[in-house]
Structures are given as C-alpha cells and as structure tokens.
Scaffold this motif. Structure first.
Motif, PDB file in Angstrom:
ATOM      1  N   ALA A 157       0.822  -1.201   0.000  1.00 38.46           N
ATOM      2  CA  ALA A 157       0.000   0.000   0.000  1.00 38.46           C
ATOM      3  C   ALA A 157       0.861   1.257   0.000  1.00 38.46           C
ATOM      4  O   ALA A 157       1.891   1.330   0.666  1.00 38.46           O
ATOM      5  CB  ALA A 157      -0.923   0.006   1.220  1.00 38.46           C
ATOM      6  N   ASN A 158       0.412   2.220  -0.763  1.00 40.02           N
ATOM      7  CA  ASN A 158       1.034   3.549  -0.779  1.00 40.02           C
ATOM      8  C   ASN A 158       0.147   4.460   0.077  1.00 40.02           C
ATOM      9  O   ASN A 158      -0.902   4.928  -0.373  1.00 40.02           O
ATOM     10  CB  ASN A 158       1.145   4.074  -2.212  1.00 40.02           C
ATOM     11  N   ILE A 159       0.552   4.683   1.322  1.00 39.14           N
ATOM     12  CA  ILE A 159      -0.289   5.388   2.286  1.00 39.14           C
ATOM     13  C   ILE A 159      -0.706   6.761   1.765  1.00 39.14           C
ATOM     14  O   ILE A 159      -1.873   7.170   1.904  1.00 39.14           O
ATOM     15  CB  ILE A 159       0.438   5.520   3.640  1.00 39.14           C
ATOM     16  N   ASN A 160       0.199   7.450   1.134  1.00 41.56           N
ATOM     17  CA  ASN A 160      -0.093   8.816   0.689  1.00 41.56           C
ATOM     18  C   ASN A 160      -1.045   8.867  -0.498  1.00 41.56           C
ATOM     19  O   ASN A 160      -1.583   9.929  -0.803  1.00 41.56           O
ATOM     20  CB  ASN A 160       1.210   9.539   0.325  1.00 41.56           C
ATOM     21  N   GLN A 161      -1.243   7.714  -1.173  1.00 46.14           N
ATOM     22  CA  GLN A 161      -2.122   7.681  -2.342  1.00 46.14           C
ATOM     23  C   GLN A 161      -3.430   6.939  -2.077  1.00 46.14           C
ATOM     24  O   GLN A 161      -4.209   6.735  -3.012  1.00 46.14           O
ATOM     25  CB  GLN A 161      -1.395   7.003  -3.511  1.00 46.14           C
ATOM     26  N   LEU A 162      -3.657   6.554  -0.820  1.00 46.72           N
ATOM     27  CA  LEU A 162      -4.873   5.799  -0.526  1.00 46.72           C
ATOM     28  C   LEU A 162      -6.127   6.625  -0.769  1.00 46.72           C
ATOM     29  O   LEU A 162      -7.152   6.104  -1.195  1.00 46.72           O
ATOM     30  CB  LEU A 162      -4.847   5.300   0.927  1.00 46.72           C
ATOM     31  N   GLY A 164      -8.064   8.807  -2.989  1.00 50.72           N
ATOM     32  CA  GLY A 164      -8.110   9.195  -4.398  1.00 50.72           C
ATOM     33  C   GLY A 164      -7.314   8.311  -5.321  1.00 50.72           C
ATOM     34  O   GLY A 164      -7.352   8.507  -6.542  1.00 50.72           O
ATOM     35  N   GLY A 165      -6.576   7.334  -4.795  1.00 50.13           N
ATOM     36  CA  GLY A 165      -5.789   6.454  -5.645  1.00 50.13           C
ATOM     37  C   GLY A 165      -6.618   5.306  -6.198  1.00 50.13           C
ATOM     38  O   GLY A 165      -7.608   4.883  -5.591  1.00 50.13           O
ATOM     39  N   ALA A 166      -6.224   4.803  -7.369  1.00 50.89           N
ATOM     40  CA  ALA A 166      -6.933   3.690  -7.998  1.00 50.89           C
ATOM     41  C   ALA A 166      -6.663   2.390  -7.245  1.00 50.89           C
ATOM     42  O   ALA A 166      -5.661   2.258  -6.536  1.00 50.89           O
ATOM     43  CB  ALA A 166      -6.515   3.562  -9.464  1.00 50.89           C
ATOM     44  N   GLY A 167      -7.549   1.426  -7.427  1.00 50.18           N
ATOM     45  CA  GLY A 167      -7.459   0.166  -6.690  1.00 50.18           C
ATOM     46  C   GLY A 167      -6.795  -0.961  -7.468  1.00 50.18           C
ATOM     47  O   GLY A 167      -6.100  -0.750  -8.464  1.00 50.18           O
ATOM     48  N   GLU A 168      -7.039  -2.196  -7.003  1.00 47.45           N
ATOM     49  CA  GLU A 168      -6.395  -3.373  -7.585  1.00 47.45           C
ATOM     50  C   GLU A 168      -6.831  -3.597  -9.028  1.00 47.45           C
ATOM     51  O   GLU A 168      -6.056  -4.091  -9.843  1.00 47.45           O
ATOM     52  CB  GLU A 168      -6.725  -4.617  -6.750  1.00 47.45           C
ATOM     53  N   GLU A 169      -8.088  -3.251  -9.355  1.00 49.78           N
ATOM     54  CA  GLU A 169      -8.573  -3.465 -10.723  1.00 49.78           C
ATOM     55  C   GLU A 169      -7.721  -2.710 -11.738  1.00 49.78           C
ATOM     56  O   GLU A 169      -7.419  -3.217 -12.829  1.00 49.78           O
ATOM     57  CB  GLU A 169     -10.044  -3.047 -10.846  1.00 49.78           C
ATOM     58  N   THR A 170      -7.318  -1.481 -11.367  1.00 49.75           N
ATOM     59  CA  THR A 170      -6.485  -0.693 -12.273  1.00 49.75           C
ATOM     60  C   THR A 170      -5.111  -1.324 -12.441  1.00 49.75           C
ATOM     61  O   THR A 170      -4.557  -1.360 -13.546  1.00 49.75           O
ATOM     62  CB  THR A 170      -6.352   0.748 -11.736  1.00 49.75           C
ATOM     63  N   ASP A 205       9.068  -1.116 -16.178  1.00 50.51           N
ATOM     64  CA  ASP A 205       9.609   0.163 -16.658  1.00 50.51           C
ATOM     65  C   ASP A 205       8.517   1.157 -17.039  1.00 50.51           C
ATOM     66  O   ASP A 205       8.790   2.344 -17.201  1.00 50.51           O
ATOM     67  CB  ASP A 205      10.529  -0.081 -17.860  1.00 50.51           C
ATOM     68  N   LYS A 206       7.297   0.691 -17.203  1.00 49.49           N
ATOM     69  CA  LYS A 206       6.206   1.576 -17.613  1.00 49.49           C
ATOM     70  C   LYS A 206       5.646   2.392 -16.448  1.00 49.49           C
ATOM     71  O   LYS A 206       4.840   3.304 -16.666  1.00 49.49           O
ATOM     72  CB  LYS A 206       5.070   0.753 -18.247  1.00 49.49           C
ATOM     73  N   GLY A 207       6.034   2.083 -15.196  1.00 51.44           N
ATOM     74  CA  GLY A 207       5.502   2.820 -14.052  1.00 51.44           C
ATOM     75  C   GLY A 207       4.002   2.671 -13.911  1.00 51.44           C
ATOM     76  O   GLY A 207       3.262   3.657 -13.840  1.00 51.44           O
ATOM     77  N   LEU A 208       3.557   1.419 -13.870  1.00 51.21           N
ATOM     78  CA  LEU A 208       2.118   1.157 -13.869  1.00 51.21           C
ATOM     79  C   LEU A 208       1.431   1.551 -12.572  1.00 51.21           C
ATOM     80  O   LEU A 208       0.206   1.645 -12.532  1.00 51.21           O
ATOM     81  CB  LEU A 208       1.870  -0.339 -14.148  1.00 51.21           C
ATOM     82  N   THR A 212      -2.050   5.181  -8.407  1.00 46.76           N
ATOM     83  CA  THR A 212      -2.796   4.128  -7.721  1.00 46.76           C
ATOM     84  C   THR A 212      -2.477   4.151  -6.230  1.00 46.76           C
ATOM     85  O   THR A 212      -1.566   4.840  -5.782  1.00 46.76           O
ATOM     86  CB  THR A 212      -2.449   2.743  -8.294  1.00 46.76           C
ATOM     87  N   ALA A 213      -3.241   3.385  -5.484  1.00 49.95           N
ATOM     88  CA  ALA A 213      -3.037   3.309  -4.044  1.00 49.95           C
ATOM     89  C   ALA A 213      -2.004   2.256  -3.661  1.00 49.95           C
ATOM     90  O   ALA A 213      -1.883   1.927  -2.479  1.00 49.95           O
ATOM     91  CB  ALA A 213      -4.366   2.994  -3.349  1.00 49.95           C
ATOM     92  N   PHE A 214      -1.278   1.742  -4.652  1.00 50.41           N
ATOM     93  CA  PHE A 214      -0.309   0.684  -4.393  1.00 50.41           C
ATOM     94  C   PHE A 214       1.035   1.024  -5.023  1.00 50.41           C
ATOM     95  O   PHE A 214       1.128   1.843  -5.944  1.00 50.41           O
ATOM     96  CB  PHE A 214      -0.806  -0.657  -4.952  1.00 50.41           C
ATOM     97  N   GLU A 215       2.042   0.355  -4.528  1.00 55.02           N
ATOM     98  CA  GLU A 215       3.383   0.428  -5.098  1.00 55.02           C
ATOM     99  C   GLU A 215       3.770  -0.972  -5.550  1.00 55.02           C
ATOM    100  O   GLU A 215       3.767  -1.916  -4.747  1.00 55.02           O
ATOM    101  CB  GLU A 215       4.380   0.945  -4.063  1.00 55.02           C
ATOM    102  N   ILE A 216       4.066  -1.117  -6.835  1.00 59.25           N
ATOM    103  CA  ILE A 216       4.418  -2.426  -7.383  1.00 59.25           C
ATOM    104  C   ILE A 216       5.872  -2.734  -7.038  1.00 59.25           C
ATOM    105  O   ILE A 216       6.780  -1.991  -7.400  1.00 59.25           O
ATOM    106  CB  ILE A 216       4.207  -2.458  -8.901  1.00 59.25           C
ATOM    107  N   LEU A 217       6.077  -3.839  -6.337  1.00 62.54           N
ATOM    108  CA  LEU A 217       7.426  -4.252  -5.961  1.00 62.54           C
ATOM    109  C   LEU A 217       8.043  -5.172  -7.014  1.00 62.54           C
ATOM    110  O   LEU A 217       9.231  -5.057  -7.317  1.00 62.54           O
ATOM    111  CB  LEU A 217       7.387  -4.961  -4.602  1.00 62.54           C
ATOM    112  N   SER A 218       7.251  -6.088  -7.561  1.00 62.82           N
ATOM    113  CA  SER A 218       7.776  -7.001  -8.582  1.00 62.82           C
ATOM    114  C   SER A 218       6.620  -7.570  -9.386  1.00 62.82           C
ATOM    115  O   SER A 218       5.487  -7.637  -8.912  1.00 62.82           O
ATOM    116  CB  SER A 218       8.583  -8.145  -7.955  1.00 62.82           C
ATOM    117  N   ILE A 219       6.955  -7.989 -10.604  1.00 65.76           N
ATOM    118  CA  ILE A 219       6.002  -8.675 -11.476  1.00 65.76           C
ATOM    119  C   ILE A 219       6.691  -9.939 -11.966  1.00 65.76           C
ATOM    120  O   ILE A 219       7.720  -9.876 -12.643  1.00 65.76           O
ATOM    121  CB  ILE A 219       5.576  -7.793 -12.665  1.00 65.76           C
TER     122      ILE A 219
END
Length: 327
Positions: A157-162, A164-170, A205-208, A212-219
């Motif tokens: 979770a990105n606390i500062n973006q919770l 107004g931030g987009a959810g898991e669907e995005t 690299d696309k900064g997906l 959003t309300a999350f920070e992607i750590l790995s894919i």
C-alpha cells in the motif's frame, strides 16, 4: 406499613438518582483515565453525554494512544467519531504504523478512514506486501502464435495515495495491457518463451503504479501457454472469404452468360418470325404478279422445278441418321 412503603420508595428513588448521576457523570471512567495518565475533566465527560458521544469510547482510545506514545486529544477523537469514523480502527492503524516506522499522522489516518478504506488493513499491507494473481492474458506475437500468460504482482500500500488512488482493478488492467504490448512486439513467440523476464522488465519500466493506491514491488511471470495459431487461422479465413468472393463473381458471370444466351435466342426467334412473315407475303406477291401479267405459268413451273432441285441437293448433302464417315 405506610412508613415502610415510603422508605422503600425513597431507597428506590435514591438508587435511580445515583444511577442517573453516575451515568451522566462517569466518575469511574474519569478515575480510570486519571490512573492511566490521561487528563480529562468530568465536565468534558458530561458534555460528551450531551453531544451523544460515548465517553467510554473516547477515554479508552485516549488511554490506548497514550500508552503507545501517541499525542492525541479528546477533541480529535470526538471529532472523528462525530464524522462517522471508526475510532478504534484508526488508533490501531496509528500504533501499527508507529511501530513499523511508517509515516502516518492522525489527520491522514482519519482521511483514509472517512474515504471508506480500511486504514488498519492498509498499514498491514505496507508491512506485509500482497501478491495479486492476474487472470490469463492472451496476446499474439508477430509470427501469429497466440500466447496465454499469467503473472503474479507483488504490491504494497502507498499510504499517501490511498485517498483518491486507484485500486487493484487498475493494477490488473495495466499489467494485462503491458503483457499484451510486450508479447505483441516480439518477432516470434519463441523469444517470449525463452525470456519470460522480458515481460516483467518491460512492464515494470512503464511505471504502472502511478496514480494508484499501491506500489508495485515485482512482477513475476507464473506461466506461459501456447494458444492457437491465429496467423494461420486468419489466413484460412481470408482464403475462404476470397473463395466465396470468387464463387460469387463466377456465378455473376454465369448468370450474365445465361442472360446473354437467352437474349440471343430471343433475337433469333424474332428474326425467324420476320422470315416467316416475309415468306407468308410471297404467295400474295405471286398472285398479284399473275393478275398483273408480270409472271407467266411457265415461269412459275420453272421456279418450282428450281426449288425442288434445291431441296433434293440439300437432302443429299445432309447425312442421314446412323450414317457415319467411311474410311
């Protein structure tokens, strides 16, 4: 009997009055707060009753936050309660964030809570990242082979973006788009099968996680399956479509030929009718010639002999039925 009855009423009235008094002025709650190091006055507890705020909820929240080293006032907690927030959830989230060294203040925590998100779950998600499994994503490489990929996305979770931030669907939609783009840009499907990490690097690299309300750590690509040969299928469909077009054009030409043949037959019948009509005028012309003296009887016989001779030669020239060439 009457004095005893009056005494009983007095005792009952006194008990009810004491109950009301201790309900309006929760002295035991005030005493507990004082022992816990929380400074709150009886007057403030009385005013909470008038404002329809639970004094026990406020005092217990203040005790918990004070023991955890948080500097909160009763006014802050009471305001959030009146706004419809979950006070206990906010206090637990603040304590968890403080212990995990996650920057989270009371204002931000209450904003997240009032926005409808579980602030305590968000803090837990910041401490313990979550793995999201994407549904199967189908894409076609440039050689026409379809690949079906599944990915595991590790997020926190990105606390500062919770708020107004987009959810898991995005996140899932953007990861799926990145997978389709990467596979679609590959020259052939073997490149993707040999280097599945290419998809992960390209997508990361696309900064997906932006906005959003999350920070992607790995894919991580969990699985890649080979689907249909879409290129061959499209070529087959195109060939069938071309065949149908060719058949339609051939049928059109055949119909035009049939129509032309019918037209020529009609013209031949019309010409034959004109000949018959002209032949029908011949006896009339001959009769008129006899009457006018332009044609004699001997001339008529000569014409008949000539016609008979011509008919005989035509019958001799035509082969009869069953006759063939003799070698």
């Amino acid at each position: 009997m009457e004095p005893n009855f009056s005494l009983l009423l007095t005792v009952i009235g006194s008990i009810i009055a004491l109950f009301i008094f201790f309900y309006i002025l929760p002295i035991n709650l005030w005493f507990t707060a004082q022992l816990s190091g929380v400074r709150v006055s009886l007057l403030n507890l009385f005013l909470m009753r008038l404002r329809k705020v639970s004094p026990s909820l406020v005092v217990n929240a203040m005790i918990t936050s004070t023991k955890a080293g948080l500097n909160l006032t009763s006014n802050d907690i009471e305001t959030h309660y009146l706004a419809g927030g979950n006070v206990n959830n906010v206090i637990k989230a603040l304590i968890s964030a403080d212990k995990a060294n996650i920057p989270l203040d009371f204002k931000l925590a209450t904003a997240i809570d009032l926005a409808g998100r579980d602030v305590f779950d968000a803090v837990q998600l910041s401490v313990n990242p979550r793995v999201i499994n994407t549904p199967p994503v189908a894409a076609v490489a440039k050689d026409g082979i379809q690949l079906i990929a599944k990915a595991r996305v590790t997020v926190r979770a990105n606390i500062n973006q919770l708020v107004g931030g987009a959810g898991e669907e995005t996140i899932l939609a953007r990861v799926g788009e990145g997978i389709v783009t990467t596979i679609g840009s590959a020259l052939n499907h073997k490149e993707v099968l040999e280097n599945p990490d290419r998809i992960s690097k390209t997508v990361l690299d696309k900064g997906l996680d932006s906005g959003t309300a999350f920070e992607i750590l790995s894919i991580d690509i969990a699985d890649i399956d080979i689907g249909e040969n879409i290129g061959a299928k499209l070529q087959t469909d195109q060939a069938e479509a071309d065949l149908k077009v060719a058949n339609a054009r051939a049928e059109e030409r055949r119909a035009m030929a049939v129509a032309s043949e019918q037209e020529m037959r009609s013209k031949a019948q019309e010409a034959r009718a004109k000949v018959i009509e002209a032949e029908a005028q011949l006896p009339l012309a001959m009769a008129d010639a006899f009457r006018s003296g332009n044609l004699g009887i001997m001339d008529y016989y000569k014409m008949q002999n000539l016609k008979s001779d011509t008919d005989m030669r035509d019958s001799i020239a035509k082969p009869g039925p069953g006759k063939g060439k003799q070698g």
